[in-house]
Enzyme design. Structure first.
Site, short mmCIF file in Angstrom:
data_model
loop_
_atom_site.label_atom_id
_atom_site.label_comp_id
_atom_site.label_asym_id
_atom_site.label_seq_id
_atom_site.Cartn_x
_atom_site.Cartn_y
_atom_site.Cartn_z
N HIS A 253 0.97 -1.06 0.05
CA HIS A 253 -0.05 -0.04 -0.19
C HIS A 253 0.60 1.15 -0.02
CE1 HIS A 253 -3.61 -2.72 1.22
NE2 HIS A 253 -2.51 -2.87 2.23
O1 RIB Z 1 -5.29 -0.22 4.65
C1 RIB Z 1 -3.80 -0.10 4.50
C2 RIB Z 1 -3.31 0.82 5.29
O2 RIB Z 1 -3.63 0.53 6.75
C3 RIB Z 1 -1.56 1.01 5.03
O3 RIB Z 1 -1.32 2.42 5.36
C4 RIB Z 1 -1.21 0.06 6.24
O4 RIB Z 1 0.15 0.58 6.56
C5 RIB Z 1 -2.05 0.66 7.34
O5 RIB Z 1 -1.83 1.55 8.11
#
Ligand code: RIB
Ligand code: CA
Length: 326
Positions: A253
């Site tokens: 992500h």
């Molecule tokens: O949903 C994914 C996000 O949530 C990313 O930023 C991961 O690090 C968590 O913070």
């Protein structure tokens, strides 16, 4: 690796502040940022999210030292969401970096609280006419409280590029919401309604960037202490859920936020008016988008929906290869 911003490079570098909750993918995002001279990293603000603040702060300091970036000021932020009870991440392990134990940090956090730092730094940026790009990788608690404290800091923000939200991918930490929004939906609502240019990278695009075993092997093959750690933590990050993700690996992500700024040609996006649900228990943290102008409301976000994942991983590998060998 030491960063030397000199001459032309320093002038052209984009001033950024990273707000983060490391977290395995946050750690990779920080390592990508630290290896990219296109960024003039003004500061890193830390928030409770994947794990509690004491761990997200420690992890941030350890990653700064792993990258030999003790020059980066780190500011401790909010220990909990504005209203809701804390919800933590499920995939970064107890301490937030999987099973990987980095050396205890020797650098310390700054005395200034992250919210106070954001207010001061963004007020100065507005005054100097040099707005900062805010890269948010976690819940938006620090940013929302800084806006509530001094709304005019918005003039010091060029844009907020955030990993947040979900549309066709619906949710991850709940069936209807993405984690960063779910943890603090009230903060997210404040940020989305603040009239600040937003670039949003939701699960719809981050689920296209899977850190598969083959991609992890390619990172490990680089063979420096940073890529060794990245390969280890991404191996832990593997969801092993082919039904959900169409194959092995974990969705990478947060680094996409930095890659978007480094190589926007890797991405496709649409403008939309986005709202955050912050009252319905069933849909708490759900993000709703009007892509078609049905509501007559002006768009408040550029929503990134496509990525050339191979190009992203290629850039990530090249940047991580810049770190010194042991
Ligand atoms: O949903 C994914 C996000 O949530 C990313 O930023 C991961 O690090 C968590 O913070
Ligand atoms: Ca994160």
């Amino acid at each position: 690796m030491t960063s030397t911003h000199c001459g032309k490079e320093a002038e052209l570098a984009r001033p950024i502040i990273i707000d983060t909750d490391p977290g395995i993918d946050d750690a990779v995002a920080l390592l990508l940022a630290f290896a990219s001279p296109e960024f003039d990293i003004k500061g890193v603000t830390v928030v409770s999210g994947n794990v509690a603040l004491e761990h997200t702060v420690r992890n941030t300091l350890q990653v700064c030292e792993l990258a030999d970036r003790r020059d980066v000021p780190v500011y401790p932020g909010c220990t909990r969401p504005m209203l809701r009870d804390p919800v933590y991440g499920l995939f970064s392990g107890q301490g937030g970096l999987g099973k990987t134990e980095l050396p205890p940090p020797t650098m310390t956090v700054r005395e200034t609280h992250a919210v106070d730092y954001l207010v001061a730094a963004l007020t100065d940026a507005a005054r100097a006419g040099e707005p900062v790009t805010l890269c948010t990788l976690g819940p938006l608690t620090n940013v929302a409280l800084a806006l509530a404290h001094t709304p005019r800091i918005r003039d010091g923000i060029e844009s907020i590029v955030m990993m947040a939200g979900a549309f066709r991918e619906l949710g991850n930490r709940s069936i209807s919401a993405e984690f960063n929004i779910l943890v603090d939906p009230h903060a997210a609502h404040i940020v989305f309604e603040a009239g600040i240019p937003i670039v949003m990278l939701p699960l719809d695009v981050t689920h296209q960037a899977m850190a598969t075993p083959a991609r992890i092997d390619a990172i490990r093959a680089v063979g420096n202490p940073v890529t060794d750690v990245v390969a280890d933590i991404l191996t832990f990050w593997d969801r092993k859920d082919s039904k959900r993700f169409g194959g092995r690996g974990g969705p990478l992500h947060d680094p996409l936020v930095l890659d978007y700024l480094l190589a926007p040609e890797h991405y496709g996006s649409d403008e939309a008016r986005v709202w955050v649900e912050h009252s319905s228990e069933l849909l708490m943290g759900h993000t709703v988008a009007d892509f078609w102008g049905k509501t007559g409301e002006k768009p408040n976000a550029k929503v990134v929906l496509k990525v050339d994942a191979d190009a992203f991983f290629e850039l990530l590998g090249r940047r991580l290869a810049k770190y010194a060998r042991g």
